[in-house]
Structures are given as C-alpha cells and as structure tokens.
Enzyme design. Structure first.
Site, PDB file in Angstrom:
ATOM      1  N   ASP A  72      32.145 -45.760-104.769  1.00 54.66           N
ATOM      2  CA  ASP A  72      33.200 -46.697-105.124  1.00 54.66           C
ATOM      3  C   ASP A  72      34.297 -45.961-105.892  1.00 54.66           C
ATOM      4  OD1 ASP A  72      34.565 -49.072-105.458  1.00 54.66           O
ATOM      5  OD2 ASP A  72      33.399 -49.693-107.197  1.00 54.66           O
ATOM      6  N   CYS A 104      33.437 -53.036 -97.951  1.00 55.25           N
ATOM      7  CA  CYS A 104      32.812 -52.422 -99.114  1.00 55.25           C
ATOM      8  C   CYS A 104      32.348 -53.605 -99.967  1.00 55.25           C
ATOM      9  CB  CYS A 104      33.781 -51.490 -99.839  1.00 55.25           C
ATOM     10  SG  CYS A 104      35.422 -52.162-100.143  1.00 55.25           S
ATOM     11  N   GLY A 107      36.087 -55.296-100.850  1.00 58.47           N
ATOM     12  CA  GLY A 107      37.099 -55.153 -99.804  1.00 58.47           C
ATOM     13  C   GLY A 107      38.454 -54.743-100.348  1.00 58.47           C
ATOM     14  N   LEU A 108      38.454 -54.061-101.498  1.00 57.21           N
ATOM     15  CA  LEU A 108      39.720 -53.679-102.130  1.00 57.21           C
ATOM     16  C   LEU A 108      39.929 -52.170-102.237  1.00 57.21           C
ATOM     17  CD1 LEU A 108      39.767 -56.301-105.021  1.00 57.21           C
ATOM     18  CD2 LEU A 108      41.193 -56.289-102.960  1.00 57.21           C
ATOM     19  N   GLY A 109      38.899 -51.380-102.036  1.00 58.67           N
ATOM     20  CA  GLY A 109      39.023 -49.938-102.216  1.00 58.67           C
ATOM     21  C   GLY A 109      38.639 -49.148-100.989  1.00 58.67           C
TER      22      GLY A 109
END
EC number: 3.1.3.48
Length: 173
Positions: A72, A104, A107-109
């Site tokens: 992450d 992920c 859903g942001l990285g």
C-alpha cells in the site's frame, strides 16, 4: 468496528481500453460486488492487495481473478508492471469492449496507479492521466505514487505502427 464509506466503482475509458477501479469486497459483500462487475462486463479482476474474499464465487461467474499484490502506498514492481501491460494488450486485442477491474483496499492508490500506467502507455501524458482518473476517483494517488508516475517512462507497449511505419492512433491493433 465502524463501517468505512467506500467510493463507488468508477469506469475509466480511453481509446479501446475500459477499466473499473473499485475497492475490495468481503465475503459478506461479494454477491453485490459480482453484480457490479457483471454490469460493467468485467471478465478479469486484478487484485493488488491481500485477499479479503474467496474467489470461488467470482470464478464461477466466469470472471478470472489475478493476484498481483504490492505494498500500500508504494509503486508496483517491474514484474507487476510487465504483467499488467501484457494483460491489457492481450485482453483488449482479443476481447474488444471488455472491461478489466482493478482493486486494492479503498481503490484510491494501487488500483489507480495501474490504470494510469495503461493510459500513459496508450499515449496520454502523465499529468493528463492523473487528472483524468482524479476527475472520476477523487483522492486517488499519494505523493509517492505521483512521483513514480511522473518519472515513469512509457515503453510504447500499447501503441503500434501500421505497415507503412506510421503511428496508428488506435491503442491496440
């Protein structure tokens, strides 16, 4: 434990490529997740986080799940980038109109990074790819991921020249 508010899945379309960026489901939310995937015509999911659900039900629906986890907040390994770009090239050539889902945890990285790489390889500038994804997925990318994308040099894997040696505007031939 408080339930996290997760952003809705978003579709990112560029040239002949279609992606669905989403968060990870749990076994409890898997049926709703599968319905969402089917609504977008997803045939393949790339899971870039640790497993949070059993893939059996997803696979039974004819959706292939690929596990390519990476840390992450970090950029993907060269191997994951190579595998990702190969998948994108093959899927959109062999199944025109299909959609590849990437998820992920939130859903942001990690998921947006892979989609941005495909857009960059398809001819989009780094800044445009970031803005394009952020218009649909507010909060996407952290500073380390942005630096990685800024320094990434496309290998032109998703662009081709025609038989006369001219660049074809089509992403995949």
């Amino acid at each position: 434990m408080a339930r996290m508010n997760r952003p809705a899945p978003v579709e990112v379309t560029y040239k002949n490529m279609r992606f669905l960026i989403t968060h990870n489901p749990t076994n409890a939310t898997l049926n709703k997740f599968i319905e969402e995937l089917k609504k977008y015509g997803v045939t393949t999911i790339v899971r870039v986080c640790e497993a949070t659900y059993d893939t059996t039900l997803v696979e039974k629906e004819g959706i292939h799940v690929l596990d390519w986890p990476f840390d992450d907040g970090a950029p993907p390994s060269n191997q994951i980038v190579d595998d990702w770009l190969s998948l994108v090239k093959i899927k959109f050539r062999e199944e025109p109109g299909c959609c590849i889902a990437v998820h992920c945890v939130a859903g942001l990285g990690r998921a947006p990074v892979l989609v941005a790489l495909a857009l960059i390889e398809g001819g989009m500038k780094y800044e445009d790819a970031v803005q394009f994804i952020r218009q649909k997925r507010r909060g996407a990318f952290n500073s380390k991921q942005l630096l990685y994308l800024e320094k990434y040099r496309p290998k032109m894997r998703l662009r081709f020249k025609d038989s006369n040696g001219h660049r074809n505007n089509c992403c995949i031939q």
